[in-house]
Scaffold this active site. Structure first.
Site, mmCIF file in Angstrom:
data_model
loop_
_atom_site.group_PDB
_atom_site.id
_atom_site.type_symbol
_atom_site.label_atom_id
_atom_site.label_comp_id
_atom_site.label_asym_id
_atom_site.label_seq_id
_atom_site.Cartn_x
_atom_site.Cartn_y
_atom_site.Cartn_z
ATOM 1 N N PRO A 93 0.819 -1.221 0.000
ATOM 2 C CA PRO A 93 0.000 0.000 0.000
ATOM 3 C C PRO A 93 0.850 1.267 0.000
ATOM 4 O O PRO A 93 0.340 2.361 -0.224
ATOM 5 C CB PRO A 93 -0.836 -0.125 1.275
ATOM 6 C CG PRO A 93 -0.226 -1.211 2.078
ATOM 7 C CD PRO A 93 0.588 -2.067 1.169
ATOM 8 N N GLU A 120 2.986 -8.050 8.521
ATOM 9 C CA GLU A 120 3.047 -6.589 8.690
ATOM 10 C C GLU A 120 3.877 -5.911 7.604
ATOM 11 O O GLU A 120 3.819 -4.718 7.400
ATOM 12 C CB GLU A 120 3.616 -6.234 10.061
ATOM 13 C CG GLU A 120 2.699 -6.585 11.205
ATOM 14 C CD GLU A 120 1.320 -5.963 11.062
ATOM 15 O OE1 GLU A 120 1.227 -4.727 11.042
ATOM 16 O OE2 GLU A 120 0.342 -6.725 10.941
ATOM 17 N N ARG A 158 -3.913 -8.466 -20.323
ATOM 18 C CA ARG A 158 -4.884 -8.191 -21.399
ATOM 19 C C ARG A 158 -4.396 -7.148 -22.400
ATOM 20 O O ARG A 158 -4.995 -6.958 -23.445
ATOM 21 C CB ARG A 158 -6.258 -7.817 -20.813
ATOM 22 C CG ARG A 158 -6.285 -6.519 -20.057
ATOM 23 C CD ARG A 158 -7.591 -6.358 -19.312
ATOM 24 N NE ARG A 158 -8.725 -6.088 -20.184
ATOM 25 C CZ ARG A 158 -8.952 -4.916 -20.777
ATOM 26 N NH1 ARG A 158 -8.122 -3.904 -20.582
ATOM 27 N NH2 ARG A 158 -9.991 -4.745 -21.555
ATOM 28 N N ASP A 173 -11.393 0.462 -24.482
ATOM 29 C CA ASP A 173 -12.060 0.345 -23.192
ATOM 30 C C ASP A 173 -11.832 1.590 -22.335
ATOM 31 O O ASP A 173 -11.096 2.504 -22.708
ATOM 32 C CB ASP A 173 -11.652 -0.938 -22.445
ATOM 33 C CG ASP A 173 -10.169 -1.021 -22.220
ATOM 34 O OD1 ASP A 173 -9.468 -0.007 -22.386
ATOM 35 O OD2 ASP A 173 -9.700 -2.121 -21.863
HETATM 36 N N1 ADE Z 1 -0.891 -5.194 0.198
HETATM 37 C C1 ADE Z 1 -1.798 -4.816 1.124
HETATM 38 N N2 ADE Z 1 -2.568 -3.810 0.693
HETATM 39 C C2 ADE Z 1 -2.131 -3.513 -0.574
HETATM 40 C C3 ADE Z 1 -2.505 -2.564 -1.549
HETATM 41 N N3 ADE Z 1 -3.493 -1.693 -1.342
HETATM 42 N N4 ADE Z 1 -1.827 -2.544 -2.716
HETATM 43 C C4 ADE Z 1 -0.823 -3.415 -2.938
HETATM 44 N N5 ADE Z 1 -0.423 -4.331 -2.045
HETATM 45 C C5 ADE Z 1 -1.064 -4.391 -0.877
#
Ligand code: ADE
Length: 253
Positions: A93, A120, A158, A173
């Site tokens: 994230p 974590e 794709r 698309d």
């Molecule tokens: N691992 C946990 N959450 C994630 C996300 N939003 N994007 C990529 N990998 C992740």
């Protein structure tokens, strides 16, 4: 194009690889996909891949060594010494946001390695010396990198020539030209008293294209005004788009 996925949960990808377009694309040889179990590279008796964080705190951290051994075996390079032969992308994230533009960028490589984190996080030293890119699929946290790797695999695959039956489906698309797609309709022409727009039934391709472009602009302006701003300053903003855009501005809601 070849994809290599490093994961603690190889079974996660079973269903995805066995269905629909990815299955067909693998069978036709348009793409190759290798799914590699990180756990099988742990050298201790119990194949341990995680440990408590130094400094304390909640959760577990993925150990660097099983990840490094997996990567070295799959990509045949010395982690910490050599350069990987392709992008090594960590799902996190904290990474840059995945978009259609990034999908296009990644589809330009001959090979892509997707590393799924879990727990974590993963030992920072592995990221420092082995990861070349970090990608997030959005501002939320999933239990691991597997859903992100599945999304990236699908969206990039794709775009590889030969994967979709008709290459136009990728070209036209949503996001292809920075805009959302126009709405679609199929038989019957009238469904539960709702009619298909007359213009789509007439068979005049030029008129249909113009209608689609205008509806695409209308929909994007309504749902994603941020995309209009970007599209207007981009190369694919044609004179026709500008004309239709002006027409839309003068329409009464
Ligand atoms: N691992 C946990 N959450 C994630 C996300 N939003 N994007 C990529 N990998 C992740």
């Amino acid at each position: 194009m070849r994809f290599d996925i490093l994961t603690l949960f190889p079974e996660y990808f079973g269903g995805i690889l066995a269905s629909s377009i990815l299955k067909r694309a693998r069978e036709s040889g348009a793409i190759e996909i290798g799914v590699h179990d990180i756990r099988s590279y742990a050298t201790d008796k119990h194949h341990i891949c995680d440990d408590a964080p130094y400094g304390g705190g909640a959760g577990m951290v993925m150990k660097a060594e099983p990840l490094a051994l997996a990567l070295e075996d799959v990509l045949k390079f010395a982690v910490g010494h050599g350069e990987p032969p392709c992008p090594v992308v960590l799902m996190t994230p904290q990474g840059r946001r995945f978009t259609q533009e990034v999908a296009h960028e990644l589809s330009g490589h001959r090979q892509l390695c997707l590393v799924c984190g879990h727990y974590e996080g993963i030992d920072e030293r592995f990221t420092e010396c082995a990861v070349t890119d970090e990608i997030s699929i959005g501002d939320y946290v999933t239990t691991g990198g597997e859903p992100a790797a599945a999304v990236i695999l699908d969206a990039v695959a794709r775009l590889v020539p030969g994967v979709l039956g008709n290459d136009d489906s990728a070209r036209f698309d949503s996001f292809g030209d920075g805009l959302l797609e126009a709405p679609h309709y199929t038989r019957p022409a009238v469904w539960r008293e709702r009619a298909t727009p007359e213009v789509l039934l007439g068979g005049n391709h030029g008129v249909v294209e113009r209608w689609r472009l205008k509806e695409s602009l209308r929909r994007t302006a309504l749902r994603r005004p941020d995309l209009i701003e970007r599209a207007r300053s981009g190369e694919s903003w044609t004179e026709l788009k500008e004309t239709l855009w002006r027409e839309l501005q003068t329409e009464t809601p």
